[in-house]
Each structure stands twice: as C-alpha cells, then as structure tokens.
Motif scaffolding. Structure first.
Motif, short mmCIF file in Angstrom:
data_model
loop_
_atom_site.label_atom_id
_atom_site.label_comp_id
_atom_site.label_asym_id
_atom_site.label_seq_id
_atom_site.Cartn_x
_atom_site.Cartn_y
_atom_site.Cartn_z
N ARG A 43 0.80 -1.22 -0.03
CA ARG A 43 -0.06 -0.01 -0.16
C ARG A 43 0.94 1.27 0.08
NH1 ARG A 43 -2.67 -3.75 -0.39
NH2 ARG A 43 -4.87 -4.38 0.34
N TRP A 44 1.83 1.19 0.84
CA TRP A 44 2.78 2.38 0.95
C TRP A 44 3.36 2.84 -0.59
CZ3 TRP A 44 3.86 5.78 4.46
CH2 TRP A 44 4.92 6.61 4.42
N GLN A 45 3.95 1.70 -1.32
CA GLN A 45 4.24 1.67 -2.61
C GLN A 45 3.29 2.49 -3.58
OE1 GLN A 45 8.03 1.97 -1.76
NE2 GLN A 45 7.14 1.90 -4.04
N ASP A 113 14.33 9.70 -1.86
CA ASP A 113 14.00 8.58 -1.36
C ASP A 113 12.76 8.62 -0.63
OD1 ASP A 113 16.38 7.08 -2.53
OD2 ASP A 113 17.59 7.34 -0.62
N ILE A 114 12.51 9.69 0.26
CA ILE A 114 11.23 9.79 0.74
C ILE A 114 9.90 9.88 -0.31
CG2 ILE A 114 9.82 11.36 2.38
CD1 ILE A 114 12.24 11.70 3.73
N ILE A 115 10.21 10.61 -1.29
CA ILE A 115 9.24 10.83 -2.36
C ILE A 115 9.13 9.53 -3.00
CG2 ILE A 115 8.60 12.12 -4.45
CD1 ILE A 115 10.07 14.56 -3.42
N THR A 118 10.73 4.69 -0.96
CA THR A 118 11.80 3.70 -0.70
C THR A 118 12.14 3.62 0.83
OG1 THR A 118 13.63 5.05 -1.46
CG2 THR A 118 12.48 3.63 -3.12
N LYS A 119 12.12 4.74 1.44
CA LYS A 119 12.95 4.88 2.91
C LYS A 119 11.71 5.39 3.90
CE LYS A 119 17.02 3.88 1.87
NZ LYS A 119 17.80 2.55 2.50
N ILE A 120 11.62 4.72 5.07
CA ILE A 120 10.55 5.34 6.06
C ILE A 120 11.40 6.03 7.24
CG2 ILE A 120 8.78 4.26 7.64
CD1 ILE A 120 8.26 3.88 4.75
N HIS A 165 15.33 5.21 9.22
CA HIS A 165 16.23 6.35 9.87
C HIS A 165 15.30 6.75 10.72
CE1 HIS A 165 19.28 6.18 6.79
NE2 HIS A 165 18.34 5.95 5.68
N LEU A 166 16.04 7.39 11.79
CA LEU A 166 15.53 8.37 12.71
C LEU A 166 16.14 9.59 12.89
CD1 LEU A 166 15.45 5.73 15.87
CD2 LEU A 166 13.67 6.07 14.39
#
Length: 376
Positions: A43-45, A113-115, A118-120, A165-166
């Motif tokens: 769903r995220w993708q 990568d956020i757009i 691919t990265k949370i 990443h945090l």
C-alpha cells in the motif's frame, strides 16, 4: 469556511478516494494491522506511485509544490479509512524537518528517497517526564570527527519499528530545559548500540522505546537550532492531525446516522427518539466547526502567516474536544457493540484518542494558546 479546491487538489482527492475505496476498506485495514509487520509495504508503494509523497514538497527537491493543503486533502481521506501507514511520521515530520532545517546537500540526498517511498522515517523527540516540552531533552550528543555520538532514551517513537532512519533530538549544550542547546541528528535505525523495544499502540499502530548508547549520528541543519525547527514542524503536524481527526469524525457521524436508521428499540428505530436526534445534531455541528477550523489552519500554514503557531494550538484544542465528543456519542449510541473489534466505530474512537495526545493534548494547547495570546 469552505475551501474551493483547485482542479489539481480535486484530482488528488478523487484519486485517493478511489484507491482507498478499492484497496483499503475496513476488513483490509484489520488484516494489515493484524499482520506481523503491522503495515503494508504494498500500500505504501501504491501511495508513492499515486504522487501522495511528492505532493507536499516544493518542486526544487522533486515535489509537486502542493504544500500543507495537499497534506490536508490526503490526511482527511486517510482519517476516513484509518490508514496506519506512516505518512505523518515520514512525509510531514521527517520530510518537513529535512526541508526546513537541512542543508541543500541533505535535501538532495534524503528527500528523493522519501518521495519515492523507498525509505521510512520516524521522529524521536519525546522522553520520559518531558510531557509535551520540545526543549526538555536529556539525551546528549558530543562531536566525534564529522559525526556526533548520541546517548539517551526516547519514548513512544511512533513508526520506529518500520523506519530506516530516525531523526533524534539531543542536547549539545546547556541544561535539560535550555532551548538553545538542542540539535537534530539523522540516525540509522539499525546502527550499532541502538536498542529498539517495539509495542502496539491502542489505535493499532506500532511504536518503540529507543535506547541509544554511543550511537553515531549526522547533524541535521545547524547546531543548536533543533527546538525552533521542531516547533515549526509541530505546527505542520498539527495541521495534518487535525485533518485526519475531521475525517474520522465524518465517518463516525455517518456510521451513527446509518445505525440509528436500522437499529430498533421498543419496536421503533433509534432515530425516532428525539433525545438521540439532538445528540446527532450536536455531533454534526461539532464536525462542521472542526472542519472549518481545520481548513482555516491549513490555509494559514500554506500562506505561512504570522501567528500560525497560536492558531495551531487553538485548532488542536478545539478539534480535540470536538473529536472526543463525537467519538463518545457514537460509542454510546451504538451501545456495547460500539467498542467491539468487529465494528469500525471503536477503532475510530481509539484513533481519536491517540490523535488527541500527539504533540499535546487539548488541555495543554488551551494553556499554550492563552500564553501565546498574552505574549502577542
């Protein structure tokens, strides 16, 4: 207030509605929450391919330039479907902080990568005993070459179990409540000496207690400017959460009205009882007031108006109380089944309860609104 959406905003809204209707009904959402991961990468993708992650960002970093209004449209629809995927945590909080505080190099390196989905990301700012004070930071950071070494504890970091990443707030100088001594750092969630203790939240999401023991991180933006960046981020997050809450309230009102038309008591439907009619009218009014205030806040955020922080606190408080009222009435009118896992009403109630304590509960923001009003 009634916003007249642009053609692009209407297209965005209709696209989200179609995807959520086809792929994210209540049963699908329950399966996602009950899964081992607790969220859906698929769903995220799909959201990324729809352009939802690009919409809020400016065009110079690969976004579509939609700003807070595109976030408002997205979060309102997400609220109606109880979407658990970390849009606020990754796009609004982390993406917003990188865009606001990050260097040009960091923006070019991290935002694409956020757009792309691919990265949370997750934001780790809360600590035990800090309540809602962004400057109350005991976690420390000391410089070591080009990087920093972080030590401390962060609590209730929503979406941390899913994150790559945090963004961590840590103190480089001053006492525990000193605003000027706090900076922000990018930390790999799988870094050495970073311990994550995951748990489920009451609304079906995942969060974690985070322990850092000499964990290496990279400075985000300028040293000592973490609190001001977090304050601006909090206003945008409140705008998104208020939009989500209004979406939740709309669904609670709709479900309650439909239930009152079919549920019979003493041989007649519940909707024929005048006292319940009055309650549902009050629920409708509370939703409409919240809708207007939410739109006003996001328009102000989009225009970057002076005093928007005060308006954000007013909206968080008013919409928080309205949301709790609507949720309480919906559960009461549905009776005991209102809190069963099989019915969506109880899940909406739990989500409203969670929204109300994110970045400050209604009582906190009443006080903050008064303080900002006195200082104006």
């Amino acid at each position: 207030m009634d916003i007249q959406f642009t053609e692009e905003q209407e297209l965005l809204r209709s696209s989200i509605q179609r995807v959520l209707r086809d792929q994210y009904d209540f049963d699908a959402r329950r399966r996602i929450v009950a899964s081992e991961q607790g969220w859906s990468r698929e769903r995220w993708q799909a959201f990324a391919e729809l352009g939802l992650f690009a919409a809020p960002f400016p065009e110079d970093v690969g976004g579509l330039g939609g700003g807070p209004l595109s976030t408002m449209v997205t979060m309102h629809e997400f609220g109606r479907h109880l979407v658990v995927e970390p849009f606020v945590e990754t796009i609004v909080l982390a993406g917003g902080l990188i865009g606001h505080a990050g260097s040009e190099e960091q923006k070019r390196a991290l935002i694409p990568d956020i757009i792309a989905g691919t990265k949370i990301w997750a934001l780790a700012w809360t600590e035990k005993g800090s309540r809602f004070n962004l400057a109350d930071v005991a976690t420390t950071a000391r410089r070591d070459g080009k990087d920093y070494v972080l030590t401390g504890e962060k609590t209730a970091v929503v979406a941390a179990p899913w994150a790559d990443h945090l963004i961590v707030s840590a103190r480089v100088a001053g006492h525990r409540w000193d605003r000027g001594g706090v900076s922000l750092f990018v930390v790999d969630r799988r870094a050495a000496n970073l311990d994550l203790r995951s748990f489920k939240t009451i609304d079906g999401r995942r969060a974690a207690e985070v322990s850092l023991r000499d964990v290496r991180g990279r400075l985000l933006g300028n040293e000592g400017e973490g609190v001001s960046a977090l304050e601006a981020c909090r206003d945008r997050a409140i705008g998104a959460l208020c939009a989500e809450a209004v979406g939740v309230m709309a669904e609670l009102n709709s479900a309650t009205l439909e239930y009152s038309k079919i549920r019979k008591q003493f041989g007649v439907t519940l909707g024929t009882f005048q006292v319940l009619q009055h309650r549902m009218v009050d629920m409708f009014i509370a939703h409409q007031e919240a809708l207007s205030l939410m739109q006003h806040l996001n328009l102000s955020l989009d225009a970057n108006e002076i005093g928007v922080s005060r308006l954000a606190s007013g909206a968080k408080s008013k919409i928080g109380y309205a949301g709790r009222f609507v949720a309480d009435q919906a559960v009461q009118i549905h009776g005991g089944m209102g809190m069963t896992d099989e019915l969506n009403v109880g899940h909406y109630f739990k989500r409203i309860s969670s929204i109300n304590i994110q970045f400050g509960d209604p009582a906190y923001h009443v006080l903050r609104y008064a303080q900002l009003d006195a200082a104006a």
